[in-house]
Design a protein around this motif. Structure first.
Motif, PDB file in Angstrom:
ATOM      1  N   GLY A 148     -19.773  -7.475   4.756  1.00 13.66           N
ATOM      2  CA  GLY A 148     -21.131  -8.016   4.651  1.00 13.66           C
ATOM      3  C   GLY A 148     -21.889  -7.359   3.513  1.00 13.66           C
ATOM      4  O   GLY A 148     -21.532  -7.473   2.363  1.00 13.66           O
ATOM      5  N   GLN A 149     -22.959  -6.613   3.840  1.00 11.65           N
ATOM      6  CA  GLN A 149     -23.794  -5.956   2.829  1.00 11.65           C
ATOM      7  C   GLN A 149     -23.365  -4.516   2.565  1.00 11.65           C
ATOM      8  O   GLN A 149     -24.065  -3.765   1.903  1.00 11.65           O
ATOM      9  N   ARG A 150     -22.205  -4.119   3.071  1.00 13.99           N
ATOM     10  CA  ARG A 150     -21.748  -2.731   2.968  1.00 13.99           C
ATOM     11  C   ARG A 150     -20.360  -2.707   2.341  1.00 13.99           C
ATOM     12  O   ARG A 150     -19.513  -3.538   2.642  1.00 13.99           O
ATOM     13  N   THR A 151     -20.139  -1.735   1.449  1.00 21.46           N
ATOM     14  CA  THR A 151     -18.831  -1.548   0.844  1.00 21.46           C
ATOM     15  C   THR A 151     -18.320  -0.159   1.184  1.00 21.46           C
ATOM     16  O   THR A 151     -19.034   0.826   1.014  1.00 21.46           O
ATOM     17  N   LEU A 152     -17.093  -0.098   1.675  1.00 27.65           N
ATOM     18  CA  LEU A 152     -16.471   1.157   2.066  1.00 27.65           C
ATOM     19  C   LEU A 152     -15.304   1.426   1.118  1.00 27.65           C
ATOM     20  O   LEU A 152     -14.442   0.571   0.933  1.00 27.65           O
ATOM     21  N   THR A 153     -15.287   2.610   0.514  1.00 26.38           N
ATOM     22  CA  THR A 153     -14.204   3.018  -0.368  1.00 26.38           C
ATOM     23  C   THR A 153     -13.425   4.125   0.311  1.00 26.38           C
ATOM     24  O   THR A 153     -14.005   5.137   0.697  1.00 26.38           O
ATOM     25  N   VAL A 154     -12.116   3.907   0.484  1.00 23.75           N
ATOM     26  CA  VAL A 154     -11.262   4.886   1.161  1.00 23.75           C
ATOM     27  C   VAL A 154     -10.014   5.166   0.332  1.00 23.75           C
ATOM     28  O   VAL A 154      -9.576   4.330  -0.451  1.00 23.75           O
ATOM     29  N   LYS A 155      -9.474   6.361   0.541  1.00 27.53           N
ATOM     30  CA  LYS A 155      -8.207   6.746  -0.089  1.00 27.53           C
ATOM     31  C   LYS A 155      -7.151   6.816   1.007  1.00 27.53           C
ATOM     32  O   LYS A 155      -7.368   7.439   2.051  1.00 27.53           O
ATOM     33  N   VAL A 156      -6.005   6.185   0.776  1.00 25.73           N
ATOM     34  CA  VAL A 156      -4.913   6.176   1.746  1.00 25.73           C
ATOM     35  C   VAL A 156      -4.253   7.552   1.743  1.00 25.73           C
ATOM     36  O   VAL A 156      -3.805   8.036   0.714  1.00 25.73           O
ATOM     37  N   GLU A 157      -4.211   8.190   2.919  1.00 24.38           N
ATOM     38  CA  GLU A 157      -3.643   9.531   3.048  1.00 24.38           C
ATOM     39  C   GLU A 157      -2.278   9.524   3.743  1.00 24.38           C
ATOM     40  O   GLU A 157      -1.446  10.377   3.477  1.00 24.38           O
ATOM     41  N   LYS A 158      -2.072   8.572   4.666  1.00 24.98           N
ATOM     42  CA  LYS A 158      -0.844   8.551   5.458  1.00 24.98           C
ATOM     43  C   LYS A 158      -0.556   7.118   5.886  1.00 24.98           C
ATOM     44  O   LYS A 158      -1.475   6.360   6.175  1.00 24.98           O
ATOM     45  N   ILE A 188       0.853  -1.186   0.000  1.00 21.81           N
ATOM     46  CA  ILE A 188       0.000   0.000   0.000  1.00 21.81           C
ATOM     47  C   ILE A 188       0.885   1.231   0.000  1.00 21.81           C
ATOM     48  O   ILE A 188       1.894   1.271   0.699  1.00 21.81           O
ATOM     49  N   LYS A 189       0.489   2.245  -0.767  1.00 21.22           N
ATOM     50  CA  LYS A 189       1.206   3.521  -0.723  1.00 21.22           C
ATOM     51  C   LYS A 189       0.187   4.659  -0.677  1.00 21.22           C
ATOM     52  O   LYS A 189      -0.994   4.463  -0.966  1.00 21.22           O
ATOM     53  N   VAL A 190       0.649   5.835  -0.300  1.00 24.96           N
ATOM     54  CA  VAL A 190      -0.221   7.001  -0.211  1.00 24.96           C
ATOM     55  C   VAL A 190      -0.842   7.273  -1.576  1.00 24.96           C
ATOM     56  O   VAL A 190      -0.165   7.215  -2.597  1.00 24.96           O
ATOM     57  N   GLY A 191      -2.148   7.521  -1.581  1.00 28.71           N
ATOM     58  CA  GLY A 191      -2.874   7.788  -2.821  1.00 28.71           C
ATOM     59  C   GLY A 191      -3.647   6.594  -3.344  1.00 28.71           C
ATOM     60  O   GLY A 191      -4.492   6.737  -4.218  1.00 28.71           O
ATOM     61  N   ASP A 192      -3.364   5.405  -2.827  1.00 30.71           N
ATOM     62  CA  ASP A 192      -4.095   4.210  -3.255  1.00 30.71           C
ATOM     63  C   ASP A 192      -5.550   4.284  -2.788  1.00 30.71           C
ATOM     64  O   ASP A 192      -5.857   4.900  -1.774  1.00 30.71           O
ATOM     65  N   VAL A 193      -6.421   3.633  -3.550  1.00 31.21           N
ATOM     66  CA  VAL A 193      -7.844   3.572  -3.207  1.00 31.21           C
ATOM     67  C   VAL A 193      -8.193   2.125  -2.871  1.00 31.21           C
ATOM     68  O   VAL A 193      -7.891   1.210  -3.641  1.00 31.21           O
ATOM     69  N   LEU A 194      -8.822   1.927  -1.710  1.00 31.20           N
ATOM     70  CA  LEU A 194      -9.228   0.602  -1.247  1.00 31.20           C
ATOM     71  C   LEU A 194     -10.739   0.505  -1.203  1.00 31.20           C
ATOM     72  O   LEU A 194     -11.411   1.423  -0.736  1.00 31.20           O
ATOM     73  N   ASP A 195     -11.265  -0.610  -1.683  1.00 29.42           N
ATOM     74  CA  ASP A 195     -12.681  -0.940  -1.538  1.00 29.42           C
ATOM     75  C   ASP A 195     -12.745  -2.159  -0.625  1.00 29.42           C
ATOM     76  O   ASP A 195     -12.198  -3.213  -0.967  1.00 29.42           O
ATOM     77  N   VAL A 196     -13.377  -2.010   0.533  1.00 25.61           N
ATOM     78  CA  VAL A 196     -13.463  -3.094   1.505  1.00 25.61           C
ATOM     79  C   VAL A 196     -14.928  -3.468   1.675  1.00 25.61           C
ATOM     80  O   VAL A 196     -15.756  -2.613   1.990  1.00 25.61           O
ATOM     81  N   GLN A 197     -15.224  -4.744   1.477  1.00 20.59           N
ATOM     82  CA  GLN A 197     -16.601  -5.225   1.600  1.00 20.59           C
ATOM     83  C   GLN A 197     -16.812  -5.812   2.987  1.00 20.59           C
ATOM     84  O   GLN A 197     -16.129  -6.738   3.400  1.00 20.59           O
TER      85      GLN A 197
END
Length: 92
Positions: free
Chosen positions: A52-62, A41-50
């Motif tokens: 259960g029934q919810r998906t969270l999309t985050v951007k790595v900042e630090k 993982i490096k700064v600026g990467d985008v992660l989609d984590v599932q």
């Protein structure tokens, strides 16, 4: 930093073993592609984590090897959070 360690240190997932299992199940995407627990993982990467029934999309900042609870806030930015429809609801 490894994907499973980032998920644990950022407190997106409580335990590193659970983060590893989630990644092994294909429920984590790194920049749109399925990622193994050992993916870098490096700064600026985008992660989609599932979750259960919810998906969270985050951007790595630090990246940080360890953090206190108060410092977690700056590690990522939530880009999107969406609830997926259950299969049963699609055919009703």
């Amino acid at each position: 930093m490894r994907l499973d360690k980032f998920l644990k240190v950022s407190r997106l997932i409580k335990r590193r073993t659970v983060a590893k299992d989630v990644s092994d199940q294909g429920r984590v995407l790194l920049n749109g592609k399925e990622a193994k627990p050992s993916a870098t993982i490096k700064v600026g990467d985008v992660l989609d984590v599932q979750f259960g029934q919810r998906t969270l999309t985050v951007k790595v900042e630090k990246l940080s090897e360890s953090t206190r609870k108060e410092d977690v806030e700056g590690m990522y930015t939530v880009l999107k959070e969406e609830a997926r429809k259950r299969e049963d609801d699609l055919f009703s």
